[in-house]
Motif scaffolding. Structure first.
Motif, PDB file in Angstrom:
ATOM      1  N   LEU A 147       0.761  -1.178   0.184  1.00 55.05           N
ATOM      2  CA  LEU A 147      -0.120  -0.110   0.187  1.00 55.05           C
ATOM      3  C   LEU A 147       0.943   1.159   0.066  1.00 55.05           C
ATOM      4  CD1 LEU A 147      -2.593  -1.107   2.714  1.00 55.05           C
ATOM      5  CD2 LEU A 147      -2.787  -1.335   0.160  1.00 55.05           C
ATOM      6  N   LEU A 148       2.221   1.119   0.199  1.00 55.89           N
ATOM      7  CA  LEU A 148       2.968   2.283   0.404  1.00 55.89           C
ATOM      8  C   LEU A 148       2.745   3.622  -0.758  1.00 55.89           C
ATOM      9  CD1 LEU A 148       6.248   0.678   1.904  1.00 55.89           C
ATOM     10  CD2 LEU A 148       4.488   2.181   3.025  1.00 55.89           C
ATOM     11  N   ASP A 149       2.620   3.188  -1.900  1.00 55.73           N
ATOM     12  CA  ASP A 149       2.540   3.914  -2.922  1.00 55.73           C
ATOM     13  C   ASP A 149       1.260   4.628  -3.079  1.00 55.73           C
ATOM     14  OD1 ASP A 149       5.482   4.212  -3.247  1.00 55.73           O
ATOM     15  OD2 ASP A 149       5.440   2.487  -4.111  1.00 55.73           O
ATOM     16  N   ARG A 150       0.331   4.032  -2.371  1.00 60.42           N
ATOM     17  CA  ARG A 150      -0.988   4.495  -2.666  1.00 60.42           C
ATOM     18  C   ARG A 150      -1.473   5.891  -1.970  1.00 60.42           C
ATOM     19  NH1 ARG A 150      -5.034  -0.556  -2.802  1.00 60.42           N
ATOM     20  NH2 ARG A 150      -3.383  -1.961  -3.692  1.00 60.42           N
ATOM     21  N   LYS A 151      -2.374   6.590  -2.247  1.00 66.60           N
ATOM     22  CA  LYS A 151      -2.950   7.853  -1.576  1.00 66.60           C
ATOM     23  C   LYS A 151      -3.970   7.331  -0.797  1.00 66.60           C
ATOM     24  CE  LYS A 151      -0.938  11.470  -3.666  1.00 66.60           C
ATOM     25  NZ  LYS A 151      -1.569  12.204  -5.126  1.00 66.60           N
ATOM     26  N   PRO A 152      -4.095   7.807   0.295  1.00 65.13           N
ATOM     27  CA  PRO A 152      -5.278   7.816   1.269  1.00 65.13           C
ATOM     28  C   PRO A 152      -6.804   7.454   0.567  1.00 65.13           C
ATOM     29  CG  PRO A 152      -4.153   9.549   2.412  1.00 65.13           C
ATOM     30  CD  PRO A 152      -3.574   9.019   0.918  1.00 65.13           C
ATOM     31  N   GLY A 153      -6.884   8.021  -0.401  1.00 69.61           N
ATOM     32  CA  GLY A 153      -8.225   8.055  -1.225  1.00 69.61           C
ATOM     33  C   GLY A 153      -8.496   6.828  -1.903  1.00 69.61           C
ATOM     34  N   GLN A 154      -7.393   6.020  -2.162  1.00 68.09           N
ATOM     35  CA  GLN A 154      -7.295   4.877  -2.925  1.00 68.09           C
ATOM     36  C   GLN A 154      -7.483   3.532  -1.861  1.00 68.09           C
ATOM     37  OE1 GLN A 154      -3.692   5.850  -4.731  1.00 68.09           O
ATOM     38  NE2 GLN A 154      -4.619   5.563  -6.599  1.00 68.09           N
ATOM     39  N   LEU A 155      -7.547   3.842  -0.892  1.00 66.69           N
ATOM     40  CA  LEU A 155      -7.414   2.763   0.422  1.00 66.69           C
ATOM     41  C   LEU A 155      -8.948   2.559   0.910  1.00 66.69           C
ATOM     42  CD1 LEU A 155      -4.423   3.876   2.527  1.00 66.69           C
ATOM     43  CD2 LEU A 155      -4.553   2.432   0.520  1.00 66.69           C
ATOM     44  N   SER A 156      -9.239   1.463   1.347  1.00 67.34           N
ATOM     45  CA  SER A 156     -10.413   1.121   2.057  1.00 67.34           C
ATOM     46  C   SER A 156     -10.231   1.624   3.575  1.00 67.34           C
ATOM     47  CB  SER A 156     -10.899  -0.604   1.995  1.00 67.34           C
ATOM     48  OG  SER A 156      -9.579  -1.068   2.823  1.00 67.34           O
ATOM     49  N   GLY A 157     -11.537   1.423   4.154  1.00 62.89           N
ATOM     50  CA  GLY A 157     -11.490   2.122   5.446  1.00 62.89           C
ATOM     51  C   GLY A 157     -10.364   1.112   6.387  1.00 62.89           C
ATOM     52  N   GLY A 158     -10.529  -0.135   6.247  1.00 61.48           N
ATOM     53  CA  GLY A 158      -9.598  -0.975   7.085  1.00 61.48           C
ATOM     54  C   GLY A 158      -8.129  -0.407   6.765  1.00 61.48           C
ATOM     55  N   GLN A 159      -8.002  -0.415   5.537  1.00 61.72           N
ATOM     56  CA  GLN A 159      -6.321  -0.102   5.139  1.00 61.72           C
ATOM     57  C   GLN A 159      -6.052   1.236   5.833  1.00 61.72           C
ATOM     58  OE1 GLN A 159      -6.930  -0.634   0.927  1.00 61.72           O
ATOM     59  NE2 GLN A 159      -6.190  -2.388   1.125  1.00 61.72           N
ATOM     60  N   ARG A 160      -7.045   2.128   5.540  1.00 60.89           N
ATOM     61  CA  ARG A 160      -6.572   3.583   6.447  1.00 60.89           C
ATOM     62  C   ARG A 160      -6.195   3.301   7.576  1.00 60.89           C
ATOM     63  NH1 ARG A 160     -11.273   7.313   3.506  1.00 60.89           N
ATOM     64  NH2 ARG A 160     -11.144   6.332   1.423  1.00 60.89           N
ATOM     65  N   GLN A 161      -7.086   2.792   8.376  1.00 61.89           N
ATOM     66  CA  GLN A 161      -7.079   2.396   9.710  1.00 61.89           C
ATOM     67  C   GLN A 161      -5.561   2.008  10.042  1.00 61.89           C
ATOM     68  OE1 GLN A 161      -9.257   2.838  12.650  1.00 61.89           O
ATOM     69  NE2 GLN A 161      -7.253   2.364  13.381  1.00 61.89           N
ATOM     70  N   ARG A 162      -5.328   0.983   9.315  1.00 64.67           N
ATOM     71  CA  ARG A 162      -3.951   0.403   9.387  1.00 64.67           C
ATOM     72  C   ARG A 162      -2.734   1.387   9.299  1.00 64.67           C
ATOM     73  NH1 ARG A 162      -3.196  -5.521   8.969  1.00 64.67           N
ATOM     74  NH2 ARG A 162      -5.558  -5.487   8.365  1.00 64.67           N
ATOM     75  N   VAL A 163      -2.893   2.019   8.111  1.00 63.43           N
ATOM     76  CA  VAL A 163      -1.941   3.161   7.748  1.00 63.43           C
ATOM     77  C   VAL A 163      -1.904   4.123   8.957  1.00 63.43           C
ATOM     78  CG1 VAL A 163      -1.285   5.209   6.269  1.00 63.43           C
ATOM     79  CG2 VAL A 163      -2.142   2.967   5.423  1.00 63.43           C
ATOM     80  N   ALA A 164      -3.107   4.654   9.599  1.00 62.08           N
ATOM     81  CA  ALA A 164      -3.127   5.499  10.768  1.00 62.08           C
ATOM     82  C   ALA A 164      -2.213   5.000  11.863  1.00 62.08           C
ATOM     83  CB  ALA A 164      -4.451   5.583  11.309  1.00 62.08           C
ATOM     84  N   MET A 165      -2.381   3.438  12.201  1.00 65.62           N
ATOM     85  CA  MET A 165      -1.759   2.998  13.135  1.00 65.62           C
ATOM     86  C   MET A 165      -0.016   2.854  12.761  1.00 65.62           C
ATOM     87  SD  MET A 165      -4.309   0.082  14.390  1.00 65.62           S
ATOM     88  CE  MET A 165      -3.166  -1.277  14.421  1.00 65.62           C
TER      89      MET A 165
END
Lengths: 282, 362
Positions: free
Chosen positions: B126-144
């Motif tokens: 996921l490292l090269d994606r923008k937050p808008g391209q992530l699902s809710g769970g993935q965003r949560q994971r990135v935030a963590m």
């Protein structure tokens, strides 16, 4: 929607578009005609032979009062005025909007209300006090003075644009950046400003149109070598010789309008998008 | 060592008192939950711990250092927000790197940290994606991940799961708990969800109206709630609050329960501690799972008004002492509405409350 209704809709839209395009067409075709053809033919006819003489004259040799060197000088004056005025007023508006939405302080709502009040002051009221102020600053009748006036009068509008846009940016984003160790400027430049493209385009287009088309301040606060194109156009059209050169007048008007038309054509989609974004969030 | 100590912290805006003297002490490596309904002040308290708001009074200590006047960035904390607060114009890598960058971490070290965090949370792809391209769970994971990159002394989670759908929420809940086991970092976690509070916390602070109602381990809070609010807030379905008279029958203190025409006397265990209340009105708190089927035909004959099968259990609704009571039974024991079941409360686990003060008795 059923087919016949769609047809009616398109017909109405087409008529409306033609109605608004007609003056542009008349200006363009007239500017490409010779004086003989204008006297002989009718207003709506296409030019018989396309001639750019009127454009050359409007740009380089038409008389604007006692001087006869066309609009070119005025045009570059406007360019020199509009670029700093637009950039400075937009930058200040963005900064104001950022502070008024994300770094609220005691009295910031009042400050915003007073800025809004600035939107409702008719510019005529400002003429005398502004002239006095420019005199104190030693900026009277100078290009810098004219830029200053446009910046001051533009800040209320640009601040409103940015402030309403930034209200829609979640505060948690700012908190996260603060925890990440970013300060006021770094948050603005790295987080907030990159998110501002839609409203930035709206503000740039809006300010460009306002300042480029302004006649009042240009007339009052500038003279001679610093007058903008709107004043030049007025002078050109009002300089009476034996014949009224409609083709030259039309070409001059088009030269004056060209930059704003170009901006809308090139950046119009951002304008609509930015306004819509503001509408949903604000 | 104390990881976090909050001493008599107050917060008011004008005449509105948001926090009225909060005291909390958390040891290093503990998982503290701040739980309560909206407007109870838990998010304000979190912001004060983070340094995003300053308290009107009291002290905040992080790792045995007073941090009242320390800027958020210098408190050695990291925070995960409810809305994730990912920077939308940056990709995941830049989002994680931003905090390292502002702290002047060298580029090479940044890359190492990003690689470590990405591996830990399985988000290399996921490292090269923008937050808008992530699902809710993935965003949560990135935030963590962004919070983990900092390797802080204290993690703050502000309702991190409430924007996720139910299934994902349970998965992420487990993941957070595993993460805590692995890292052994102190965590302060704000939620309004009592199940999250019970499942995650080493310690729970139940808050209401700017006051900590009870501070203790999940089991303490579940078994011996300090007052009616805590008893009703923790546990689902809620504890039944049955109004009753405390009476003494033949030297045994207990309460009489009545359902329709049937009545029974339920003796309390270790009942002498309630002696002062004999003859007075009390509220008996019995959790839904603390009802048993009285196979011998004893107990209280209750007419069933409604049943709610949940799969593993069936909740049966009946009327006792004039209020609706829910009992959680094995589906095999449940009967359809209209029939009669003999129910017996487990009085060893029942708790009594004073109806005036709403505080637990005994």
């Amino acid at each position: 929607m059923s087919k016949p209704w769609r047809g009616v809709l398109y017909a109405v839209l087409l008529i409306a578009a033609l109605y608004y395009l007609l003056p542009l067409y008349v200006m363009l075709s007239t500017s490409l005609k010779t004086m003989d053809e204008i006297r002989a033919g009718n207003l709506l006819s296409l030019p018989g032979a396309i001639s750019f003489d009127a454009w050359h004259k409007a740009w380089g040799t038409a008389c604007t009062g006692i001087e006869c060197s066309g609009l070119s000088g005025y045009f570059w004056n406007s360019v020199r005025m509009v670029i700093p005025a637009v950039l400075i007023s937009t930058a200040l508006g963005a900064l104001n909007g950022y502070v008024l939405s994300k770094w609220r302080f005691r009295g910031s709502e009042l400050a915003f209300a007073m800025l809004l009040f600035g939107l409702y002051i008719p510019f005529q009221v400002l003429l005398l006090p502004m002239a006095q102020t420019l005199g104190w600053f030693g900026l009277a009748r100078s290009m810098a003075g004219l830029v200053f006036v446009h910046v001051v009068c533009g800040i209320a509008g640009t601040t409103l644009f940015f402030r309403n846009f930034y209200v829609g940016i979640p505060d948690e984003l700012i908190k996260a950046a603060r925890l990440d160790g970013a300060g006021f400027w770094r948050i603005f430049l790295r987080i907030v400003l990159p998110m501002s493209l839609p409203i930035l385009m709206v503000t740039l287009i809006w300010q460009f149109t306002q300042i480029w088309n302004d006649f009042l301040f240009g007339l009052v606060f500038s003279s001679g070598e610093s007058q903008p194109i709107t004043v030049g156009l007025n002078n050109l059209a009002n300089t009476s010789t034996s014949v009224k050169e409609y083709n030259v007048n039309m070409a001059a008007a088009l030269i004056a309008a060209l930059p704003t038309i170009a901006v809308y054509v090139l950046a119009g989609k951002y304008f609509v998008r930015g306004l819509a974004a503001g509408a949903v969030k604000g | 060592m104390g990881a976090l100590a909050i001493k008599n912290v107050t917060k008011r805006f004008g005449d509105t008192h948001i926090l009225k003297g909060i005291d909390i002490h958390v040891d290093s490596g503990e998982f503290l939950i701040l739980v309560g309904p909206s407007g109870c002040g838990k998010s304000t308290l979190m912001n004060i711990i983070a340094g995003l708001e300053s308290p009107s009074g009291g002290e905040v200590h992080i790792a045995d250092r007073i941090v009242n006047d320390v800027a958020p960035k210098d408190r050695d904390i990291a925070m995960v927000f409810q809305s994730y607060a990912l920077y939308p114009t940056m990709n995941v890598r830049q989002n994680i790197a931003f905090g390292l960058e502002t702290r002047g971490v060298p580029k090479k070290e940044q890359d190492e940290v990003i690689a470590r965090v990405a591996k830990m949370l399985q988000m290399d792809h996921l490292l090269d994606r923008k937050p808008g391209q992530l699902s809710g769970g993935q965003r949560q994971r990135v935030a963590m991940g962004r919070a983990l990159a900092r390797n802080p002394k204290l993690f703050l989670f502000d309702e991190p799961l409430s924007n996720l759908d139910a299934k994902l929420r349970v998965e992420m809940r487990t993941e957070i708990k595993q993460l805590h086991h692995r890292l052994k970092t102190t965590i302060v976690y704000v939620t309004h969800d009592q199940i999250e509070a019970m499942t995650l916390g080493d310690k729970i602070a139940v808050m209401k109206d700017g006051v900590i109602q009870q501070f203790g381990s999940p089991q303490q809070i579940y078994d011996t709630p300090a007052n009616l609010f805590v008893a009703g807030f923790i546990g689902s379905p809620s504890m039944n609050f049955i109004p009753a008279h405390l009476a003494s029958e033949g030297g045994v203190i207990g309460v009489s329960l009545q359902s329709g025409d049937a009545a029974c006397f339920a003796p309390l265990l270790d009942s002498q501690r309630y002696a002062a209340y004999v003859g007075k009105r009390v509220i008996v708190g019995v959790r839904p799972e603390q009802w048993d089927l009285a196979a011998d035909g004893g107990g209280l004959a209750c007419k069933i008004n409604l049943t709610e099968p949940t799969g593993p259990d069936t909740i049966v609704f009946t009327q006792i002492n004039g209020i609706e009571v829910q009992a959680r039974l094995h589906p095999r024991d449940a009967r359809s509405p209209g029939s009669v079941l003999h129910l017996r409360p487990d009085m060893s686990k029942a708790v009594l409350f004073d109806p005036e003060t709403e505080i637990r008795i005994g």
